[in-house]
Design a protein around this motif. Structure first.
Motif, PDB file in Angstrom:
ATOM      1  N   GLU A  81       2.825 -39.133  19.191  1.00 55.70           N
ATOM      2  CA  GLU A  81       3.732 -39.052  20.335  1.00 55.70           C
ATOM      3  C   GLU A  81       4.396 -40.408  20.583  1.00 55.70           C
ATOM      4  OE1 GLU A  81       4.577 -36.333  21.949  1.00 55.70           O
ATOM      5  OE2 GLU A  81       2.912 -34.931  21.863  1.00 55.70           O
ATOM      6  N   TYR A 111       5.558 -28.798   6.307  1.00 57.18           N
ATOM      7  CA  TYR A 111       5.884 -28.860   7.734  1.00 57.18           C
ATOM      8  C   TYR A 111       7.322 -29.289   8.038  1.00 57.18           C
ATOM      9  CZ  TYR A 111       1.009 -27.963   8.401  1.00 57.18           C
ATOM     10  OH  TYR A 111      -0.226 -27.370   8.369  1.00 57.18           O
ATOM     11  N   GLU A 164       8.267 -24.876   6.867  1.00 55.53           N
ATOM     12  CA  GLU A 164       8.073 -24.316   8.204  1.00 55.53           C
ATOM     13  C   GLU A 164       9.045 -24.878   9.235  1.00 55.53           C
ATOM     14  OE1 GLU A 164       4.045 -24.547   9.528  1.00 55.53           O
ATOM     15  OE2 GLU A 164       3.288 -23.565   7.727  1.00 55.53           O
ATOM     16  N   GLY A 165       9.678 -25.980   8.902  1.00 54.86           N
ATOM     17  CA  GLY A 165      10.507 -26.668   9.882  1.00 54.86           C
ATOM     18  C   GLY A 165      11.742 -25.918  10.311  1.00 54.86           C
ATOM     19  N   THR A 184      10.550 -34.261  14.947  1.00 48.71           N
ATOM     20  CA  THR A 184      10.332 -32.933  15.529  1.00 48.71           C
ATOM     21  C   THR A 184       9.187 -32.215  14.828  1.00 48.71           C
ATOM     22  OG1 THR A 184      12.652 -32.792  16.173  1.00 48.71           O
ATOM     23  CG2 THR A 184      11.426 -30.714  16.049  1.00 48.71           C
ATOM     24  N   ALA A 185       9.159 -32.281  13.493  1.00 48.25           N
ATOM     25  CA  ALA A 185       8.076 -31.644  12.729  1.00 48.25           C
ATOM     26  C   ALA A 185       6.733 -32.277  13.073  1.00 48.25           C
ATOM     27  CB  ALA A 185       8.357 -31.750  11.236  1.00 48.25           C
ATOM     28  N   ARG A 192       5.851 -33.963  15.862  1.00 42.53           N
ATOM     29  CA  ARG A 192       5.448 -33.648  17.237  1.00 42.53           C
ATOM     30  C   ARG A 192       4.858 -32.235  17.292  1.00 42.53           C
ATOM     31  NH1 ARG A 192      10.065 -34.176  19.945  1.00 42.53           N
ATOM     32  NH2 ARG A 192       9.734 -36.313  20.575  1.00 42.53           N
ATOM     33  N   LYS A 193       5.516 -31.293  16.662  1.00 44.60           N
ATOM     34  CA  LYS A 193       5.033 -29.909  16.641  1.00 44.60           C
ATOM     35  C   LYS A 193       3.664 -29.831  15.958  1.00 44.60           C
ATOM     36  CE  LYS A 193       6.349 -25.358  14.853  1.00 44.60           C
ATOM     37  NZ  LYS A 193       7.341 -24.623  14.061  1.00 44.60           N
ATOM     38  N   TYR A 194       3.537 -30.494  14.827  1.00 43.82           N
ATOM     39  CA  TYR A 194       2.269 -30.487  14.091  1.00 43.82           C
ATOM     40  C   TYR A 194       1.155 -31.140  14.914  1.00 43.82           C
ATOM     41  CZ  TYR A 194      -1.317 -31.557  10.685  1.00 43.82           C
ATOM     42  OH  TYR A 194      -2.515 -31.667  10.049  1.00 43.82           O
ATOM     43  N   ARG A 200       0.862 -31.600  18.187  1.00 40.75           N
ATOM     44  CA  ARG A 200       0.476 -30.832  19.368  1.00 40.75           C
ATOM     45  C   ARG A 200      -0.414 -29.637  19.017  1.00 40.75           C
ATOM     46  NH1 ARG A 200       6.183 -31.300  22.775  1.00 40.75           N
ATOM     47  NH2 ARG A 200       5.818 -33.456  23.422  1.00 40.75           N
ATOM     48  N   ALA A 201      -0.236 -29.108  17.820  1.00 42.16           N
ATOM     49  CA  ALA A 201      -1.057 -27.978  17.384  1.00 42.16           C
ATOM     50  C   ALA A 201      -2.354 -28.421  16.698  1.00 42.16           C
ATOM     51  CB  ALA A 201      -0.254 -27.094  16.432  1.00 42.16           C
TER      52      ALA A 201
END
Length: 161
Positions: free
Chosen positions: A3, A54, A58-59, A139-140, A142-144, A146-147
């Motif tokens: 982050e 990612y 998947e992005g 973006t990829a 951050r998404k990864y 957070r999960a």
């Protein structure tokens, strides 16, 4: 950590500190790759696997830069301070990052390719907008992150002010 890097990449882009943004963006698949593939000792392999899965698969971000080219950018930036790629390994004659202040009619990524007799292709020209590269990876990541926060337990540092 992720982050914070993503936030600082955004700040760097806003302030036109492009080398900082590029370098931090190139580091992110290293960090996320270690989280996703902790048993893989080959940095290049885990970097490319994470990037492929990612960022590209998947992005859905539109970035076409291959995992080999992304890893080459990472190596050039981190080991040489050079925001380019290994043109021979990546079959690229001319590579450039694009910077533009105008948001209108911005070319984000472009290439001119030619197919060789052996079926491989060579890029005569490959241009990539810095904001697309940095933004897509951010973006990829951050998404990864957070999960998968639990996979980042290997990060153990302190910065004292």
């Amino acid at each position: 950590m992720i982050e914070r890097l993503v936030k600082e990449i955004g700040i760097s882009l806003k302030n036109k500190c492009y080398m900082s943004a590029l370098t931090m963006s190139a580091m992110i698949p290293d960090i996320c790759g270690k989280a996703e593939y902790p048993e893989e000792w080959s940095v290049g392999k885990r970097y490319k696997q994470w990037y492929q899965k990612y960022v590209l698969d998947e992005g859905g971000f539109g970035l076409q830069l291959s995992s080999d080219m992304a890893y080459s950018i990472r190596c050039s930036l981190l080991h040489e301070g050079n925001p380019s790629i290994d043109k021979e390994k990546c079959n690229v004659k001319c590579f450039a990052f694009i910077i533009s202040d105008s948001t209108a009619n911005k070319t984000l990524e472009s290439s001119l390719t030619r197919e060789l007799s052996d079926g491989n292709k060579i890029y005569e020209v490959y241009n990539l907008h810095i904001e697309l590269y940095c933004g897509t990876i951010s973006t990829a990541a951050r998404k990864y992150y957070r999960a998968n926060k639990d996979k980042f337990d290997f990060i153990n540092y302190r910065i004292i002010n």
